[in-house]
Design a protein around this motif. Structure first.
Motif, PDB file in Angstrom:
ATOM      1  N   UNK A 210      14.893   6.087   5.719  1.00 26.13           N
ATOM      2  CA  UNK A 210      15.820   5.007   6.044  1.00 26.13           C
ATOM      3  C   UNK A 210      15.904   4.004   4.901  1.00 26.13           C
ATOM      4  N   UNK A 211      17.064   3.362   4.767  1.00 20.39           N
ATOM      5  CA  UNK A 211      17.166   2.163   3.934  1.00 20.39           C
ATOM      6  C   UNK A 211      16.813   0.992   4.846  1.00 20.39           C
ATOM      7  N   UNK A 212      15.610   0.474   4.678  1.00 22.02           N
ATOM      8  CA  UNK A 212      15.102  -0.538   5.587  1.00 22.02           C
ATOM      9  C   UNK A 212      14.275  -1.559   4.822  1.00 22.02           C
ATOM     10  N   UNK A 213      14.099  -2.713   5.405  1.00 21.03           N
ATOM     11  CA  UNK A 213      13.279  -3.763   4.816  1.00 21.03           C
ATOM     12  C   UNK A 213      11.869  -3.656   5.374  1.00 21.03           C
ATOM     13  N   UNK A 214      10.899  -3.493   4.511  1.00 20.27           N
ATOM     14  CA  UNK A 214       9.499  -3.446   4.918  1.00 20.27           C
ATOM     15  C   UNK A 214       8.942  -4.865   4.962  1.00 20.27           C
ATOM     16  N   UNK A 215       8.237  -5.181   6.059  1.00 18.32           N
ATOM     17  CA  UNK A 215       7.771  -6.550   6.309  1.00 18.32           C
ATOM     18  C   UNK A 215       6.360  -6.514   6.878  1.00 18.32           C
ATOM     19  N   UNK A 216       5.544  -7.461   6.497  1.00 17.32           N
ATOM     20  CA  UNK A 216       4.183  -7.553   7.002  1.00 17.32           C
ATOM     21  C   UNK A 216       4.186  -7.883   8.497  1.00 17.32           C
ATOM     22  N   UNK A 217       3.267  -7.270   9.234  1.00 17.02           N
ATOM     23  CA  UNK A 217       3.228  -7.411  10.691  1.00 17.02           C
ATOM     24  C   UNK A 217       2.982  -8.852  11.127  1.00 17.02           C
TER      25      UNK A 217
ATOM     26  N   UNK B  38       0.863  -1.177   0.000  1.00 20.93           N
ATOM     27  CA  UNK B  38       0.000   0.000   0.000  1.00 20.93           C
ATOM     28  C   UNK B  38       0.896   1.222   0.000  1.00 20.93           C
ATOM     29  N   UNK B  39       0.876   1.971  -1.075  1.00 22.07           N
ATOM     30  CA  UNK B  39       1.831   3.057  -1.274  1.00 22.07           C
ATOM     31  C   UNK B  39       1.250   4.393  -0.836  1.00 22.07           C
ATOM     32  N   UNK B  40       2.127   5.400  -0.802  1.00 22.50           N
ATOM     33  CA  UNK B  40       1.680   6.756  -0.490  1.00 22.50           C
ATOM     34  C   UNK B  40       0.685   7.271  -1.528  1.00 22.50           C
ATOM     35  N   UNK B  41       0.833   6.817  -2.768  1.00 24.71           N
ATOM     36  CA  UNK B  41      -0.108   7.228  -3.809  1.00 24.71           C
ATOM     37  C   UNK B  41      -1.505   6.689  -3.529  1.00 24.71           C
ATOM     38  N   UNK B  42      -1.575   5.452  -3.056  1.00 28.20           N
ATOM     39  CA  UNK B  42      -2.883   4.893  -2.708  1.00 28.20           C
ATOM     40  C   UNK B  42      -3.543   5.708  -1.616  1.00 28.20           C
ATOM     41  N   UNK B  43      -2.748   6.141  -0.647  1.00 26.41           N
ATOM     42  CA  UNK B  43      -3.299   6.948   0.436  1.00 26.41           C
ATOM     43  C   UNK B  43      -3.720   8.325  -0.076  1.00 26.41           C
ATOM     44  N   UNK B  44      -2.887   8.927  -0.929  1.00 26.70           N
ATOM     45  CA  UNK B  44      -3.165  10.281  -1.413  1.00 26.70           C
ATOM     46  C   UNK B  44      -4.440  10.341  -2.228  1.00 26.70           C
TER      47      UNK B  44
ATOM     48  N   UNK C 247       1.353  -3.024   8.280  1.00 23.94           N
ATOM     49  CA  UNK C 247       0.261  -3.725   7.594  1.00 23.94           C
ATOM     50  C   UNK C 247       0.172  -3.310   6.130  1.00 23.94           C
ATOM     51  N   UNK C 248       1.036  -2.387   5.706  1.00 24.42           N
ATOM     52  CA  UNK C 248       0.956  -1.855   4.353  1.00 24.42           C
ATOM     53  C   UNK C 248       1.716  -2.708   3.337  1.00 24.42           C
ATOM     54  N   UNK C 249       2.092  -3.904   3.719  1.00 24.80           N
ATOM     55  CA  UNK C 249       2.766  -4.831   2.816  1.00 24.80           C
ATOM     56  C   UNK C 249       2.105  -6.182   2.969  1.00 24.80           C
ATOM     57  N   UNK C 250       1.807  -6.877   1.876  1.00 23.93           N
ATOM     58  CA  UNK C 250       1.094  -8.132   1.962  1.00 23.93           C
ATOM     59  C   UNK C 250       1.991  -9.232   2.537  1.00 23.93           C
TER      60      UNK C 250
END
Length: 854
Positions: free
Chosen positions: A739-746, A277-283, A777-780
């Motif tokens: 940050x350079x970070x890994x996004x992970x589902x909760x 779920x990207x910033x564009x989806x939110x915008x 939660x913004x990543x499947x």
């Protein structure tokens, strides 16, 4: 020897670090506690007051990086130092302050462009020619003169060409931060390609990392990559499907977000198909449909089935403008060669497998009801824009996704109409051709390989097939000859940091060293020391766009030109690429042919020659595009914005006037005439068969693959907002923000005992990287997100502490040339390994302050 004034060094000398500032502040506070009563307050000011606007000279210029756009920057300078940067405020074309209209919007720069001063005066700024003195990749160099560097490079070039042949030198130029009318770095019409072609020793690369699968699709389907609308057309859409597209981060025109917001205000609905779920989806309050990576073509096939099943297709449009959509539009010769129409494939007429929404749901992880709902929305809403972005095409067989999207666009009649969309590559309004005489030796090469196969070739030479190399066919003695690569020129590119499977590249570079002293040559031309440059033999300091004269061209979209003057003199001993290759050409015997307008002293006095080229170009603009401004007026104003009589819509003339498409049939080719008539795939650059119609092809790694037993997560590496590929990675401002970070589902994180902010290791059989983790939660589930472009930083065991995902990507050839950046399985775990956010250890990411631990 006299060393010229270096504003960057001066700034570092007199600007305290954060630690020094805090120490000084603490000491001052302590002193205040013991200051005797009646002591006089000091009136001295430690630093010169910050200059006011009235004290500064204002110069209009632009950003220059390869981000998908080209915006105005306004440099405010004092003497020969840029003090700050601002951007378009509406006044520079003679309008009132704040003018910002649908017809003529402002060209406002983003965070990256506004931070360019930090890049110009960066501690990593390369100021003098440097020669390697340590081991390859060790980062030890000594300063040498331009004469020594160019003499040694020229001598080595001649030696390698004469000993190993005209394929020995590999051109790895790319758009980087050198895109303009005159100073241009790309593989087709750039300065390096022309120089090596005239020298008679060049291996080129035919595949573009960002969108080669998309380019292939556009050329096969429409016969051109100019399949894009100008972004003002989005304002007229009633439905915009952002398929893998995050315009908040990656916009392909000067004012994408302006017109998207306008569409939203006019009632347009938005849909996002993306694993996150990207910033564009939110915008834009978009309906988010999470999808398993690399399965987009399957979902689109399910949509096509449902559209046909309900009769929502535009049969009149299909009959007039499309080849191969159904039996009625498929030529007999195609059937005689064993091909089928797209509709027959979708319905399962021949293979017995109908591509129903239920069939697609099993593959892509999207509910069949959601596939049906989206198909109905798209087919029954007019006009609707299915924006098939490049990211899902950066996959194994990524071209099939783009071709499938084109089929949906065609079957619903959304091509060539205002508010619709045919975009694959998306090139729109056509800017005037470059000024430089590129007609001679514009793109001469003696071998052309798939870009990320160079390491495979070096490691396995001579036991490499033309299919493995992705060799482009030729009609001479070099056809099928795999190059013996002995040298690499990097210009406007950080490809060593950006291509797939970096560990394989490192092994290839080290093998070149094993050939013996003097048997290889690696040259990096750049304005900063980059991860690629660390592996070079010679580092050549290149002037930034603030330090040379040019005109900024819009990047694929945007109908405007921005004058780009020499704002300041080049720092240190920096030269432009044009100066460097002109001087090398003189030393190698073809200087006048390479740079016809230049005298022998061009290396030291380029300004008059550059101006002459740009004036000639402006005369072409005046003649061909009917611009009334003089060259002097353009330079004074700084920007020329074209006012179009109507929004530019790709293929409007074909649909409204009946002009033919640029394909063999003159129609939109869902069944490609070119592909359908290839008999020997081994003699093509593709090497392996590509279906004549769009089809779902199982990728070599996905969440549906048995390999998930070992590597259960699918990694994707989208473009970040705070970098342009690897450009700007060394800007503290931006790293402090993102940050350079890994996004992970909760849910995945909870199951594995990983908490937000933990340091994690990602690994597979190709490499290992270390980053912090961002739990959300913004990543499947089953998907990890790690943005591309971080500057590699290896520890003693070869683990990348910076978090560059290309240590995990695979360089296997996808036939149409798509780079499989997003076809990656890996695993993840908490680790005690050290993560380093960047080469500048003072910069620390602070985004975690605004996030709650999970």
């Amino acid at each position: 020897m006299t060393t010229r004034f270096n504003p960057a060094a001066w700034a570092r000398l007199f600007t305290p670090t954060r630690r020094q500032f805090l120490q000084t502040a603490s000491a001052a506070a302590a002193t205040a506690l013991v200051m005797p009563a009646g002591a006089r307050k000091a009136n001295a000011f430690a630093y010169e007051p910050y200059p006011r606007d009235d004290d500064l000279e204002t110069v209009v210029t632009s950003c220059a990086h390869n981000c998908g756009s080209r915006h105005m920057l306004v440099a405010h300078k004092k003497g020969d130092v840029i003090v700050r940067l601002s951007t378009d405020n509406g006044t520079y074309q003679g309008d009132a302050y704040g003018t910002d209209t649908e017809e003529k919007p402002q060209l406002r720069a983003c965070l990256r462009g506004r931070s360019y001063r930090s890049r110009l005066y960066s501690p990593e700024r390369l100021l003098y020619p440097m020669k390697r003195v340590g081991k390859r990749g060790e980062g030890k160099f000594k300063r040498v003169s331009w004469d020594q560097a160019l003499t040694e490079i020229a001598e080595r070039m001649v030696y390698l060409r004469d000993k190993y042949g005209p394929q020995a030198l590999l051109d790895q130029s790319y758009a980087g931060a050198s895109y303009g009318v005159l100073h241009k770095s790309d593989q087709i019409e750039g300065l390096l390609g022309r120089f090596l072609g005239m020298f008679g020793c060049r291996t080129s690369s035919w595949s573009v990392p960002s969108y080669q699968g998309t380019t292939f699709s556009s050329r096969m389907t429409f016969g051109t990559i100019e399949d894009g609308n100008e972004d003002d057309a989005y304002a007229h859409s009633k439905l915009i499907i952002m398929w893998g597209w995050n315009p908040a981060y990656t916009f392909h025109g000067g004012n994408t977000f302006y017109y998207m917001r306008m569409a939203k205000q006019r009632g347009c609905k938005f849909v996002l198909i993306d694993p996150q779920y990207t910033d564009s989806a939110a915008a834009y309050d978009a309906w988010w449909i999470p999808i398993r990576p690399n399965t987009d073509a399957a979902m689109m096939a399910g949509m096509a089935y449902h559209i046909w099943d309900n009769g929502w297709h535009d049969q009149g449009f299909i009959d007039r403008f499309v080849q191969g959509m159904d039996p009625g539009t498929t030529p007999n010769w195609a059937y005689q060669r064993g091909h089928e129409s797209f509709k027959e494939y979708i319905l399962g007429t021949n293979d017995g497998v109908p591509k129903t929404p239920e069939w697609a749901a099993e593959i892509c992880g999207v509910k069949a009801d959601d596939i049906r709902k989206l198909a109905e929305m798209y087919a029954t809403t007019k006009p609707a824009a299915l924006k098939a972005s490049w990211a899902p095409g950066r996959n194994a067989y990524g071209e099939q996704y783009n071709r499938m999207a084109a089929a949906l666009q065609a079957m619903t009649g959304n091509i060539g109409i205002l508010g619709g969309c045919a975009e694959g590559v998306g090139k729109a309004w056509h800017s005037e051709a470059v000024a430089y005489p590129y007609d001679q030796y514009a793109n001469v090469w003696y071998a052309s390989i798939k870009s990320d196969r160079w390491a495979h070739i070096v490691l396995n030479y001579p036991n490499v097939t033309r299919q493995e190399a992705g060799l482009w066919p030729r009609s001479d003695q070099f056809d099928g000859v795999v190059p013996n690569i002995r040298g690499i020129f990097w210009q406007g590119s950080d490809w060593f940091n950006q291509l797939t499977n970096i560990n394989k590249e490192i092994a290839a570079i080290r093998k070149l060293d094993e050939q013996g002293e003097g048997e290889s040559l690696l040259v990096c031309s750049d304005s900063t020391i980059t991860p690629t440059g660390i592996w070079a033999d010679y580092l050549l300091p290149i002037a930034t766009h603030f330090e040379r004269h040019d005109v900024a061209l819009p990047w694929y979209k945007g109908h405007y030109y921005i004058h780009r003057p020499k704002v300041i003199e080049p720092l240190g001993e920096s030269k432009t690429d044009f100066q460097v290759y002109t001087e090398l050409a003189w030393r190698l015997g073809f200087g006048p042919a390479y740079n016809p307008k230049a005298a022998r002293d061009y290396f030291d006095n380029p300004d008059a020659t550059d101006e002459a080229y740009l004036v000639d170009w402006w005369h072409k603009v005046q003649e061909h595009q009917h611009v009334e401004w003089s060259w002097e007026e353009f330079k004074k104003r700084g920007v020329y914005k074209f006012i179009l009589s109507q929004p530019h819509v790709a293929f409007r003339a074909q649909i409204e006037q009946g002009l033919p498409f640029q394909t063999p049939s003159g129609k939109i080719e869902i069944l490609s005439s070119q592909l359908a008539q290839i008999d020997d795939w081994s003699r093509t650059q593709y090497g392996y068969e590509i279906p004549a119609i769009p089809k779902w092809i199982e990728p070599w790694e996905s969440l549906n693959h048995p390999l998930t037993a070992t590597y259960p997560f699918h990694l994707i590496s989208p473009h970040p907002r705070w970098r342009t590929h690897s450009i700007f990675n060394n800007i503290p401002w931006l790293r402090e923000t993102f940050s350079q970070e890994t996004t992970m589902n909760a849910a995945d994180a909870k199951r594995m005992g990983i908490k937000h902010g933990d340091i994690v290791e990602l690994w597979n059989d190709r490499g290992r990287v270390v980053t912090p983790v961002y739990v959300t939660e913004r990543c499947m589930p089953g998907v990890l997100v790690l943005h591309e472009g971080a500057w590699m930083d290896l520890d003693k065991d070869g683990v990348d502490r910076a978090g560059n995902p290309d240590f995990l990507t695979k360089d296997d050839p996808s036939p149409a040339g798509a780079f499989a950046y997003n076809t990656v399985l890996c695993n993840i775990r908490k680790t005690d390994l050290h993560h380093r956010p960047g080469w500048d250890q003072l910069a620390t990411a602070r985004s975690h302050v605004f996030r709650r631990d999970q």
